[in-house]
Design an enzyme around this catalytic site. Structure first.
Site, PDB file in Angstrom:
ATOM      1  CD  GLU A 332      28.733 -34.602 -47.592  1.00 51.94           C
ATOM      2  OE1 GLU A 332      28.422 -34.871 -48.757  1.00 51.94           O
ATOM      3  OE2 GLU A 332      29.877 -34.773 -47.148  1.00 51.94           O
TER       4      GLU A 332
HETATM    5  C1  TNX Z   1      30.857 -33.590 -50.672  1.00 51.72           C
HETATM    6  S1  TNX Z   1      30.999 -30.749 -50.515  1.00 51.72           S
HETATM    7  C2  TNX Z   1      31.571 -33.233 -49.536  1.00 51.72           C
HETATM    8  C3  TNX Z   1      32.908 -33.782 -49.336  1.00 51.72           C
HETATM    9  C4  TNX Z   1      33.294 -34.706 -50.442  1.00 51.72           C
HETATM   10  C5  TNX Z   1      32.861 -34.121 -51.747  1.00 51.72           C
HETATM   11  C6  TNX Z   1      33.314 -34.882 -52.945  1.00 51.72           C
HETATM   12  C7  TNX Z   1      31.006 -31.028 -49.046  1.00 51.72           C
HETATM   13  C8  TNX Z   1      30.783 -29.885 -48.197  1.00 51.72           C
HETATM   14  N1  TNX Z   1      31.181 -32.284 -48.651  1.00 51.72           N
HETATM   15  O1  TNX Z   1      32.990 -34.438 -48.105  1.00 51.72           O
HETATM   16  O2  TNX Z   1      34.678 -34.871 -50.423  1.00 51.72           O
HETATM   17  O3  TNX Z   1      31.474 -34.051 -51.770  1.00 51.72           O
HETATM   18  O4  TNX Z   1      33.036 -34.202 -54.100  1.00 51.72           O
END
Ligand code: TNX
Length: 532
Positions: A332
């Site tokens: 992300e």
């Molecule tokens: C996505 S999964 C994220 C996390 C969040 C999570 C909550 C991922 C690699 N990144 O930063 O905590 O969703 O479900």
């Protein structure tokens, strides 16, 4: 006189009766093991573990001695026994329990054979890790009240027969996010114990994120003193000193669990950006962040100081890490330009190698040029990124959010967790196959499974347990057991029979209505374990 003779006679008779006490017939096939072993043959008798039972290990086998000590300690509080661990030349010939490292048994580091007769329990494995996994089987074969901390009455019988067992996947783990909310050393140790009971072998610690930096880095002290000072919701945060971190790593290692530390970057870095101005493009520190948004922060990927920072952090972390992997996050990074992201990951991968570790990243990192010994962690519900990794001959850890995320709510009324990937009830969590989940990612591309617990909504150990149980035993079984052994209809009954054990382990589990929760016997609890 007469009375005395009678008394002596009675004593002799009872002595005779006692010494000839027939073992209770027990059916090994009716035991409820999770994960389900490869093969199991019952012989309809039992071994009675008494105060006199000793644990035997082979002379000069340090590894088996360590596991024997663990077993002795595990059963001590509830049985009141303090079994002697004896080093002998032929442990398998003794009456009692033998833990043996041997080349003549089923191969594989975590494989084991367990032979139980009326006279003895013989656990054999190539490696100490195999003995340790086998000990977890012994644990589940003992009455559930073995889990209690207070003295209980026996008998402590194990059904007789032969179990041959080995894992299907080499990587079976859980992740704990200690960045969104901080959890101290004791909580992490309990988490380790809980996953160890189901034969998992990896603990992935998500140590840094926008809301907090949780691992002491001596060359950049502000990361923890400032960056670790708070958490989601604005309460006081916390961090592990390097000594405390090593204590966690050692505790895991004693349970044959590898800790994989994650420093998430270049996004998810607000805690670092708030601690050091030089890491920001505008040379100004950011505010500490206590909300739950994602995707807004990024290290400045153009500055040399950023790479000096990463080199220092990875260097200190590598020195604390006996395991072969370091996780660099990479998810992300919406605030990083695509081309910058790619060159960043390429460069960080080299830094990790320079510190003699292999890199893991969330599958987003497959946009970069991955080395073949790196791993990519599948998390999104779509496989595109992971397939890019597979195309670079990189192996995958399977953690699809809509099946394997421990922070997804069970249903719409679940008081904890999120649901951006949908609700994941216990059946959905168990009812999928690691190798058939995504087209284009097959068994040879996969190292195993990991169930991540993100920490936005969890504040206490009870919260952790509520989301982790009863889903975690299912993930453990998906990773360990061979496909032919898996069916929800059969599994849910086995899981239901863990109820007593969960209770005695003092686990705050979600009593899912999908599970036929069952008490196994009428064993009386003399004294319930005290709630923490
Ligand atoms: C996505 S999964 C994220 C996390 C969040 C999570 C909550 C991922 C690699 N990144 O930063 O905590 O969703 O479900």
């Amino acid at each position: 006189m007469n009375k005395r003779i009678l008394l002596i006679q009675a004593l002799l008779v009872s002595l005779l009766l006692f010494s000839c006490k027939k073992p209770t017939p027990k059916d090994l096939a009716k035991e409820n093991l999770i994960p389900q072993p490869d093969s199991l043959a019952a012989t309809d008798s039992s071994f009675d573990w008494t105060a006199k039972t000793k644990i035997y290990v082979q002379e000069k086998q340090e590894g088996s001695q360590q596991v024997a000590n663990y077993l002795a300690k595990l059963i001590a509080p509830s049985t009141g026994f303090t079994p002697e661990v004896k080093r002998v030349t032929n442990p398998a010939d003794k009456k009692g329990i033998a833990l043996i490292l041997s080349d003549d048994t089923i191969s594989g580091d975590e494989a084991y054979t367990l032979k139980i007769t009326e006279k003895r329990v013989v656990l054999e494995a190539h490696q100490p890790a195999g003995l340790f996994r086998g000990v977890q089987t012994i644990r589940q074969l003992l009455p559930a009240k073995i889990e209690l901390d207070s003295l209980q009455t026996g008998p402590w019988e194990l059904a007789s027969g032969i179990i041959k067992d080995s894992p299907n996947y080499q990587y079976r783990g859980a992740m704990l996010d200690v960045a969104r909310h901080f959890f101290g050393v004791e909580d992490v140790k309990r988490f380790i114990d809980l996953i160890a009971a189901y034969k998992m072998n990896v603990l992935h610690l998500h140590l840094t994120d926008d809301q907090g930096w949780r691992i002491e880095i001596k060359s950049w002290p502000n990361l923890t003193t400032h960056g670790g000072s708070t958490q989601v919701g604005g309460e006081k945060g916390g961090f592990y000193t390097q000594n405390q971190y090593s204590e966690i790593v050692n505790y895991a290692q004693e349970r044959f669990i590898t800790v994989i530390p994650e420093i998430d970057m270049p996004g998810h870095t607000n805690a670092a950006l708030a601690s050091y101005a030089c890491l920001n493009a505008n040379n100004k520190v950011t505010e500490l962040y206590t909300g739950t948004k994602v995707g807004f922060s990024t290290l400045d990927t153009d500055k040399e100081i950023t790479y000096k920072f990463i080199d220092d952090v990875i260097g200190e972390l590598a020195a604390l890490t006996p395991g072969e992997y370091i996780h660099i996050g990479g998810d992300e990074s919406n605030a990083t330009k695509k081309k910058d992201y790619i060159s960043f990951v390429n460069r960080v991968q080299k830094i990790v190698s320079r510190h003699k570790k292999k890199m893991i990243g969330w599958a987003d990192v497959a946009a970069a040029e991955l080395e073949e010994n790196s791993l990519a962690q599948f998390w999104q519900t779509k496989p595109d990124n992971a397939i890019k990794a597979v195309n670079q001959n990189v192996k995958i850890i399977m953690s699809p959010a809509n099946r394997a995320y421990l922070d997804m709510q069970y249903d719409s009324i679940c008081p904890l967790g999120l649901h951006w990937a949908g609700y994941v009830d216990v059946k959905k969590a168990y009812g999928w196959s690691i190798e058939n989940f995504a087209k284009g990612i097959s068994k040879e591309n996969i190292v195993g499974i990991e169930a991540p617990l993100w920490g936005e909504t969890i504040e206490t150990m009870d919260d952790i347990e509520y989301l982790v149980f009863p889903r975690l035993p299912g993930y453990a079984e998906l990773g360990w057991s061979k496909n032919t052994n898996k069916s929800w209809e059969e599994y849910k009954i086995r899981l239901g029979k863990q109820k007593e054990r969960f209770g005695y382990m003092n686990i705050n589990y979600y009593q899912s209505p999908l599970i036929p929760w069952a008490n196994r016997g009428n064993e009386k609890i003399i004294q319930q374990k005290e709630k923490k």
